[in-house]
Design a protein around this motif. Sequence first.
Motif, mmCIF file in Angstrom:
data_model
loop_
_atom_site.group_PDB
_atom_site.id
_atom_site.type_symbol
_atom_site.label_atom_id
_atom_site.label_comp_id
_atom_site.label_asym_id
_atom_site.label_seq_id
_atom_site.Cartn_x
_atom_site.Cartn_y
_atom_site.Cartn_z
ATOM 1 N N VAL A 1 0.845 -1.198 0.000
ATOM 2 C CA VAL A 1 0.000 0.000 0.000
ATOM 3 C C VAL A 1 0.881 1.249 0.000
ATOM 4 C CG1 VAL A 1 -1.750 1.296 1.276
ATOM 5 C CG2 VAL A 1 -1.916 -1.193 1.120
ATOM 6 N N ARG A 2 2.005 1.199 0.714
ATOM 7 C CA ARG A 2 2.956 2.325 0.688
ATOM 8 C C ARG A 2 3.453 2.573 -0.739
ATOM 9 N NH1 ARG A 2 5.038 4.574 5.181
ATOM 10 N NH2 ARG A 2 4.530 3.580 7.170
ATOM 11 N N GLU A 3 3.774 1.491 -1.443
ATOM 12 C CA GLU A 3 4.264 1.665 -2.814
ATOM 13 C C GLU A 3 3.175 2.262 -3.708
ATOM 14 O OE1 GLU A 3 6.125 -0.797 -6.610
ATOM 15 O OE2 GLU A 3 6.141 -1.717 -4.610
ATOM 16 N N LEU A 4 1.957 1.779 -3.570
ATOM 17 C CA LEU A 4 0.837 2.360 -4.321
ATOM 18 C C LEU A 4 0.742 3.856 -4.050
ATOM 19 C CD1 LEU A 4 -1.909 2.263 -5.888
ATOM 20 C CD2 LEU A 4 -2.964 1.693 -3.677
ATOM 21 N N GLN A 5 0.787 4.250 -2.790
ATOM 22 C CA GLN A 5 0.670 5.662 -2.426
ATOM 23 C C GLN A 5 1.849 6.478 -2.951
ATOM 24 O OE1 GLN A 5 0.348 4.862 1.785
ATOM 25 N NE2 GLN A 5 -1.867 5.216 1.800
ATOM 26 N N ALA A 6 3.055 5.906 -2.891
ATOM 27 C CA ALA A 6 4.237 6.621 -3.393
ATOM 28 C C ALA A 6 4.132 6.842 -4.899
ATOM 29 C CB ALA A 6 5.501 5.826 -3.057
ATOM 30 N N ARG A 7 3.632 5.868 -5.623
ATOM 31 C CA ARG A 7 3.484 6.017 -7.080
ATOM 32 C C ARG A 7 2.385 7.028 -7.411
ATOM 33 N NH1 ARG A 7 6.135 2.209 -10.311
ATOM 34 N NH2 ARG A 7 7.130 0.484 -9.175
ATOM 35 N N LEU A 8 1.311 7.039 -6.652
ATOM 36 C CA LEU A 8 0.254 8.028 -6.871
ATOM 37 C C LEU A 8 0.769 9.442 -6.600
ATOM 38 C CD1 LEU A 8 -2.777 6.150 -5.268
ATOM 39 C CD2 LEU A 8 -2.550 6.757 -7.684
ATOM 40 N N ARG A 9 1.691 9.594 -5.630
ATOM 41 C CA ARG A 9 2.285 10.893 -5.346
ATOM 42 C C ARG A 9 3.140 11.372 -6.521
ATOM 43 N NH1 ARG A 9 5.661 12.394 -2.185
ATOM 44 N NH2 ARG A 9 4.755 14.312 -1.379
ATOM 45 N N GLN A 10 3.812 10.441 -7.200
ATOM 46 C CA GLN A 10 4.685 10.814 -8.311
ATOM 47 C C GLN A 10 3.929 11.526 -9.425
ATOM 48 O OE1 GLN A 10 7.072 7.552 -9.816
ATOM 49 N NE2 GLN A 10 7.495 6.803 -7.737
ATOM 50 N N ILE A 11 2.665 11.143 -9.624
ATOM 51 C CA ILE A 11 1.877 11.737 -10.712
ATOM 52 C C ILE A 11 0.785 12.657 -10.169
ATOM 53 C CG2 ILE A 11 2.389 9.968 -12.432
ATOM 54 C CD1 ILE A 11 -0.183 8.576 -11.692
ATOM 55 N N ALA A 12 1.002 13.124 -8.940
ATOM 56 C CA ALA A 12 0.165 14.175 -8.324
ATOM 57 C C ALA A 12 -1.290 13.789 -8.135
ATOM 58 C CB ALA A 12 0.259 15.466 -9.133
ATOM 59 N N TRP A 13 -1.561 12.505 -7.927
ATOM 60 C CA TRP A 13 -2.915 12.102 -7.564
ATOM 61 C C TRP A 13 -3.065 12.006 -6.054
ATOM 62 C CZ3 TRP A 13 -7.138 12.528 -10.173
ATOM 63 C CH2 TRP A 13 -7.110 12.475 -11.577
ATOM 64 N N LEU A 14 -1.958 11.964 -5.356
ATOM 65 C CA LEU A 14 -1.978 11.916 -3.899
ATOM 66 C C LEU A 14 -0.906 12.872 -3.387
ATOM 67 C CD1 LEU A 14 -3.361 10.308 -1.548
ATOM 68 C CD2 LEU A 14 -1.383 8.789 -1.592
ATOM 69 N N PHE A 15 -1.249 13.679 -2.411
ATOM 70 C CA PHE A 15 -0.302 14.670 -1.899
ATOM 71 C C PHE A 15 0.198 14.306 -0.506
ATOM 72 C CE2 PHE A 15 -2.856 16.819 -5.092
ATOM 73 C CZ PHE A 15 -1.870 17.368 -5.889
ATOM 74 N N GLU A 16 -0.579 13.533 0.236
ATOM 75 C CA GLU A 16 -0.114 13.083 1.540
ATOM 76 C C GLU A 16 1.009 12.060 1.364
ATOM 77 O OE1 GLU A 16 -3.195 13.165 0.537
ATOM 78 O OE2 GLU A 16 -4.417 14.295 1.961
ATOM 79 N N GLY A 17 1.911 12.037 2.330
ATOM 80 C CA GLY A 17 2.990 11.055 2.274
ATOM 81 C C GLY A 17 2.459 9.647 2.474
ATOM 82 N N PRO A 18 3.142 8.633 1.978
ATOM 83 C CA PRO A 18 2.698 7.248 2.189
ATOM 84 C C PRO A 18 2.558 6.927 3.671
ATOM 85 C CG PRO A 18 4.406 7.323 0.512
ATOM 86 C CD PRO A 18 4.332 8.691 1.116
ATOM 87 N N THR A 19 1.452 6.317 4.010
ATOM 88 C CA THR A 19 1.192 5.934 5.399
ATOM 89 C C THR A 19 1.148 4.428 5.580
ATOM 90 O OG1 THR A 19 -1.206 5.934 5.059
ATOM 91 C CG2 THR A 19 -0.183 8.027 5.739
ATOM 92 N N GLY A 20 0.969 3.708 4.460
ATOM 93 C CA GLY A 20 0.835 2.262 4.554
ATOM 94 C C GLY A 20 -0.568 1.807 4.854
#
Length: 281
Positions: free
Chosen positions: A85-104
């Motif tokens: 889930v952290r990796e999913l969130q980190a990848r979403l941050r790369q393309i600006a779909w998620l702004f919060e840091g990965p939480t897992g």
Amino acid sequence: MRIRRSITALAGTAALATVCGCTVQAREADGGTRPSVRAEATTEPSGASASADDKPGAGSSPSPSPTPTPAPAVLWSHGDTGRDVRELQARLRQIAWLFEGPTGTYDRATERAVEGFQGKRGLPRTGRTDTVTWQRLLKMTREPGEWDLYLMGGQPAAAPDPRCLTGRVLCVDKTSRTLRWMIDGRTLSTVSVRFGSQYTPTREGVFRVYFKSRHHVSTLYDSPMPYAMFFSGGQAVHYSSDFAARGYAGASHGCVNVRDEAAIAGLFAQVRTGDKVVVSW
């Protein structure tokens, strides 16, 4: 002669009746009549059954119904936790779909980000990460690094330095970016920490807490340093609102920053002047 013509006429009439399929009344020679004779019809009666070969679809099997395409398997959805889930969130941050840091943790913010990503690419907006959504995301992003995954902390601590195994110690590990509060080799609490940049590095070695200041403000940088516990010159362990907001995207001026205010408040209450501080790689 008359009898022969009568016979000939009757024969002709019978022949015509046979061809036309109609009913005739034949007269006997004595002037009476004999039963009607119906000729066989030359065509099938109306409504007769067609042969098997003439029936629609004869000789062929029914067309099979199309097999529905199975829905893609769901990999992660709301409430799931873990490194994936952290990796999913980190990848979403790369393309600006998620702004919060990965939480897992697959929370509502992650669900909304996945919904937006799916809708933009014509995929069903489920908010759940299925195999199709994941493959599209992989093609658009790079493999996240360790500190992309733990941008806002939460990483596991490394094994403590041997110098931390005796006494009361703030055991700071630059490799895992963690601080353990230990007493006689037992870990009481662990927090994520941030250090100075390459231009203002956090010093390594064994130190002692020489001063504590609950509401400290830096005179050098004019910035608040609440819950400060000084161990080497102007370097201290303290709470950082910048670390809380930006994570590892920023750095300190040499201090050991803590982003969890409740945790540092509890630590400040337990640590005494004179307690040991170990900073190591």
